[in-house]
Design a protein around this motif. Structure first.
Motif, PDB file in Angstrom:
ATOM      1  N   GLN A 109     -20.746  10.864 -51.043  1.00 25.41           N
ATOM      2  CA  GLN A 109     -21.373   9.747 -51.750  1.00 25.41           C
ATOM      3  C   GLN A 109     -22.593   9.225 -50.987  1.00 25.41           C
ATOM      4  O   GLN A 109     -23.645   8.971 -51.569  1.00 25.41           O
ATOM      5  N   HIS A 110     -22.452   9.071 -49.681  1.00 31.00           N
ATOM      6  CA  HIS A 110     -23.560   8.541 -48.881  1.00 31.00           C
ATOM      7  C   HIS A 110     -24.699   9.545 -48.737  1.00 31.00           C
ATOM      8  O   HIS A 110     -25.867   9.151 -48.718  1.00 31.00           O
ATOM      9  N   GLU A 111     -24.374  10.834 -48.668  1.00 27.38           N
ATOM     10  CA  GLU A 111     -25.429  11.850 -48.641  1.00 27.38           C
ATOM     11  C   GLU A 111     -26.252  11.808 -49.930  1.00 27.38           C
ATOM     12  O   GLU A 111     -27.484  11.852 -49.887  1.00 27.38           O
ATOM     13  N   LYS A 112     -25.564  11.689 -51.057  1.00 23.32           N
ATOM     14  CA  LYS A 112     -26.252  11.646 -52.350  1.00 23.32           C
ATOM     15  C   LYS A 112     -27.100  10.387 -52.477  1.00 23.32           C
ATOM     16  O   LYS A 112     -28.251  10.445 -52.930  1.00 23.32           O
ATOM     17  N   THR A 113     -26.555   9.262 -52.068  1.00 17.49           N
ATOM     18  CA  THR A 113     -27.299   8.007 -52.155  1.00 17.49           C
ATOM     19  C   THR A 113     -28.521   8.040 -51.257  1.00 17.49           C
ATOM     20  O   THR A 113     -29.608   7.610 -51.667  1.00 17.49           O
ATOM     21  N   ALA A 114     -28.378   8.566 -50.052  1.00 13.50           N
ATOM     22  CA  ALA A 114     -29.523   8.672 -49.141  1.00 13.50           C
ATOM     23  C   ALA A 114     -30.591   9.579 -49.744  1.00 13.50           C
ATOM     24  O   ALA A 114     -31.793   9.270 -49.652  1.00 13.50           O
TER      25      ALA A 114
ATOM     26  N   ARG B  45     -36.110   2.023 -47.212  1.00 12.35           N
ATOM     27  CA  ARG B  45     -36.057   2.777 -45.960  1.00 12.35           C
ATOM     28  C   ARG B  45     -34.837   2.372 -45.135  1.00 12.35           C
ATOM     29  O   ARG B  45     -34.114   3.225 -44.605  1.00 12.35           O
ATOM     30  N   LEU B  46     -34.586   1.072 -45.015  1.00 10.52           N
ATOM     31  CA  LEU B  46     -33.440   0.586 -44.243  1.00 10.52           C
ATOM     32  C   LEU B  46     -32.110   1.045 -44.851  1.00 10.52           C
ATOM     33  O   LEU B  46     -31.189   1.435 -44.127  1.00 10.52           O
ATOM     34  N   LEU B  47     -32.023   1.008 -46.161  1.00 10.50           N
ATOM     35  CA  LEU B  47     -30.794   1.451 -46.810  1.00 10.50           C
ATOM     36  C   LEU B  47     -30.601   2.955 -46.660  1.00 10.50           C
ATOM     37  O   LEU B  47     -29.473   3.425 -46.454  1.00 10.50           O
ATOM     38  N   THR B  48     -31.685   3.706 -46.711  1.00 11.98           N
ATOM     39  CA  THR B  48     -31.592   5.149 -46.475  1.00 11.98           C
ATOM     40  C   THR B  48     -31.036   5.409 -45.081  1.00 11.98           C
ATOM     41  O   THR B  48     -30.098   6.202 -44.907  1.00 11.98           O
ATOM     42  N   THR B  49     -31.589   4.720 -44.099  1.00 13.69           N
ATOM     43  CA  THR B  49     -31.123   4.853 -42.720  1.00 13.69           C
ATOM     44  C   THR B  49     -29.651   4.468 -42.608  1.00 13.69           C
ATOM     45  O   THR B  49     -28.874   5.136 -41.912  1.00 13.69           O
ATOM     46  N   GLY B  50     -29.246   3.415 -43.294  1.00 17.73           N
ATOM     47  CA  GLY B  50     -27.852   2.978 -43.269  1.00 17.73           C
ATOM     48  C   GLY B  50     -26.908   4.009 -43.862  1.00 17.73           C
ATOM     49  O   GLY B  50     -25.847   4.298 -43.295  1.00 17.73           O
ATOM     50  N   HIS B  51     -27.290   4.576 -44.997  1.00 15.54           N
ATOM     51  CA  HIS B  51     -26.440   5.605 -45.610  1.00 15.54           C
ATOM     52  C   HIS B  51     -26.357   6.839 -44.730  1.00 15.54           C
ATOM     53  O   HIS B  51     -25.284   7.440 -44.597  1.00 15.54           O
ATOM     54  N   GLU B  52     -27.471   7.216 -44.110  1.00 16.95           N
ATOM     55  CA  GLU B  52     -27.455   8.361 -43.201  1.00 16.95           C
ATOM     56  C   GLU B  52     -26.574   8.084 -41.982  1.00 16.95           C
ATOM     57  O   GLU B  52     -25.873   8.981 -41.503  1.00 16.95           O
ATOM     58  N   GLN B  53     -26.587   6.850 -41.484  1.00 20.84           N
ATOM     59  CA  GLN B  53     -25.710   6.495 -40.363  1.00 20.84           C
ATOM     60  C   GLN B  53     -24.251   6.631 -40.768  1.00 20.84           C
ATOM     61  O   GLN B  53     -23.427   7.128 -39.992  1.00 20.84           O
ATOM     62  N   ILE B  54     -23.928   6.201 -41.963  1.00 23.17           N
ATOM     63  CA  ILE B  54     -22.540   6.321 -42.412  1.00 23.17           C
ATOM     64  C   ILE B  54     -22.136   7.788 -42.524  1.00 23.17           C
ATOM     65  O   ILE B  54     -21.000   8.146 -42.205  1.00 23.17           O
ATOM     66  N   VAL B  55     -23.051   8.643 -42.943  1.00 26.33           N
ATOM     67  CA  VAL B  55     -22.741  10.075 -42.977  1.00 26.33           C
ATOM     68  C   VAL B  55     -22.371  10.556 -41.572  1.00 26.33           C
ATOM     69  O   VAL B  55     -21.379  11.282 -41.390  1.00 26.33           O
ATOM     70  N   ARG B  56     -23.119  10.142 -40.567  1.00 22.34           N
ATOM     71  CA  ARG B  56     -22.811  10.536 -39.186  1.00 22.34           C
ATOM     72  C   ARG B  56     -21.464   9.953 -38.735  1.00 22.34           C
ATOM     73  O   ARG B  56     -20.675  10.633 -38.053  1.00 22.34           O
ATOM     74  N   THR B  57     -21.194   8.716 -39.115  1.00 18.61           N
ATOM     75  CA  THR B  57     -19.898   8.111 -38.798  1.00 18.61           C
ATOM     76  C   THR B  57     -18.778   8.891 -39.478  1.00 18.61           C
ATOM     77  O   THR B  57     -17.728   9.134 -38.875  1.00 18.61           O
ATOM     78  N   CYS B  58     -19.001   9.293 -40.713  1.00 19.25           N
ATOM     79  CA  CYS B  58     -18.017  10.101 -41.444  1.00 19.25           C
ATOM     80  C   CYS B  58     -17.737  11.413 -40.720  1.00 19.25           C
ATOM     81  O   CYS B  58     -16.579  11.834 -40.608  1.00 19.25           O
ATOM     82  N   ARG B  59     -18.788  12.063 -40.237  1.00 20.00           N
ATOM     83  CA  ARG B  59     -18.598  13.354 -39.552  1.00 20.00           C
ATOM     84  C   ARG B  59     -17.691  13.192 -38.331  1.00 20.00           C
ATOM     85  O   ARG B  59     -16.804  14.016 -38.091  1.00 20.00           O
ATOM     86  N   SER B  60     -17.891  12.136 -37.577  1.00 15.31           N
ATOM     87  CA  SER B  60     -17.059  11.876 -36.406  1.00 15.31           C
ATOM     88  C   SER B  60     -15.619  11.560 -36.816  1.00 15.31           C
ATOM     89  O   SER B  60     -14.662  12.096 -36.242  1.00 15.31           O
ATOM     90  N   ALA B  61     -15.457  10.704 -37.815  1.00 11.87           N
ATOM     91  CA  ALA B  61     -14.115  10.335 -38.281  1.00 11.87           C
ATOM     92  C   ALA B  61     -13.408  11.537 -38.907  1.00 11.87           C
ATOM     93  O   ALA B  61     -12.189  11.701 -38.747  1.00 11.87           O
ATOM     94  N   LEU B  62     -14.167  12.375 -39.595  1.00 12.05           N
ATOM     95  CA  LEU B  62     -13.584  13.562 -40.224  1.00 12.05           C
ATOM     96  C   LEU B  62     -13.016  14.509 -39.167  1.00 12.05           C
ATOM     97  O   LEU B  62     -11.912  15.046 -39.335  1.00 12.05           O
TER      98      LEU B  62
ATOM     99  N   ALA C 150     -16.351  -0.653 -40.864  1.00 12.04           N
ATOM    100  CA  ALA C 150     -17.350  -1.604 -40.362  1.00 12.04           C
ATOM    101  C   ALA C 150     -18.753  -1.220 -40.823  1.00 12.04           C
ATOM    102  O   ALA C 150     -19.534  -2.078 -41.260  1.00 12.04           O
ATOM    103  N   ASP C 151     -19.095   0.056 -40.733  1.00  9.56           N
ATOM    104  CA  ASP C 151     -20.407   0.502 -41.208  1.00  9.56           C
ATOM    105  C   ASP C 151     -20.546   0.263 -42.707  1.00  9.56           C
ATOM    106  O   ASP C 151     -21.585  -0.198 -43.180  1.00  9.56           O
ATOM    107  N   SER C 152     -19.502   0.576 -43.456  1.00 11.96           N
ATOM    108  CA  SER C 152     -19.545   0.415 -44.911  1.00 11.96           C
ATOM    109  C   SER C 152     -19.685  -1.049 -45.302  1.00 11.96           C
ATOM    110  O   SER C 152     -20.451  -1.390 -46.210  1.00 11.96           O
ATOM    111  N   TYR C 153     -18.953  -1.919 -44.620  1.00 11.25           N
ATOM    112  CA  TYR C 153     -19.031  -3.344 -44.942  1.00 11.25           C
ATOM    113  C   TYR C 153     -20.388  -3.919 -44.560  1.00 11.25           C
ATOM    114  O   TYR C 153     -20.971  -4.714 -45.306  1.00 11.25           O
ATOM    115  N   THR C 154     -20.924  -3.491 -43.436  1.00 10.59           N
ATOM    116  CA  THR C 154     -22.245  -3.956 -43.012  1.00 10.59           C
ATOM    117  C   THR C 154     -23.306  -3.503 -44.007  1.00 10.59           C
ATOM    118  O   THR C 154     -24.184  -4.285 -44.393  1.00 10.59           O
TER     119      THR C 154
END
Length: 156
Positions: free
Chosen positions: A143-148, A105-122, A25-29
């Protein structure tokens, strides 16, 4: 359908799939947000940002398919509607068309959020001894850490 016997309990498969659903869901958003910004960016960095956003949403399009297929591999239905994604996503929708620097800025925040989602899912995948999901999630996190990082560098 034949029962799934891949060495992961049904309870663990469902818990792991839930984390993957949130990642999907985060990735698609973020995919939609990035595609929107690709279409609507203006300003002195137009060409650079237009092309970069295209690279990002193309990469995300592949990622959402991989994540959804992993959810299915675990024997769980993958979400696939805007309503389902909105309920699962931690990334907020953007109203209107922001300026280019705000897009970054918004995309940076989005990629960082996905990193946090990844940590929980991991953590869920590791608890369930699901190396395949853990590898997928770890790859997505990297990938999201690098993009951010690259997006933050553009902001100065």
């Amino acid at each position: 359908m034949q029962p799934i016997n891949i060495g992961i309990t049904e309870t663990d498969r469902e818990a792991i799939a839930h984390g993957l659903k949130q990642l999907l869901a985060d990735s698609y958003t973020l995919y939609l947000q990035t595609h929107n910004f690709h279409w609507n960016v203006t300003g002195p960095q137009f060409r650079e940002l237009h092309l970069m956003f295209e690279e990002h949403y193309t990469e995300l399009a592949t990622a959402v398919d991989d994540i959804a297929e992993r959810i299915r591999t675990l024997g769980v239905a993958a979400p696939g509607t805007y309503k389902a994604f909105a309920a699962l996503s931690s990334i907020e929708e953007v109203e209107g068309v922001p300026e280019a620097s705000e897009m970054i800025r918004l995309l940076t925040t989005g990629h960082e959020q996905i990193v946090r989602t990844c940590r929980s899912a991991l953590a869920r995948a590791q608890q369930g001894d699901d190396e395949s999901s853990a590898a997928l999630i770890s790859d997505r996190m990297r990938q999201h850490e690098k993009t951010a990082w690259m997006l933050r560098a553009m902001l100065g």
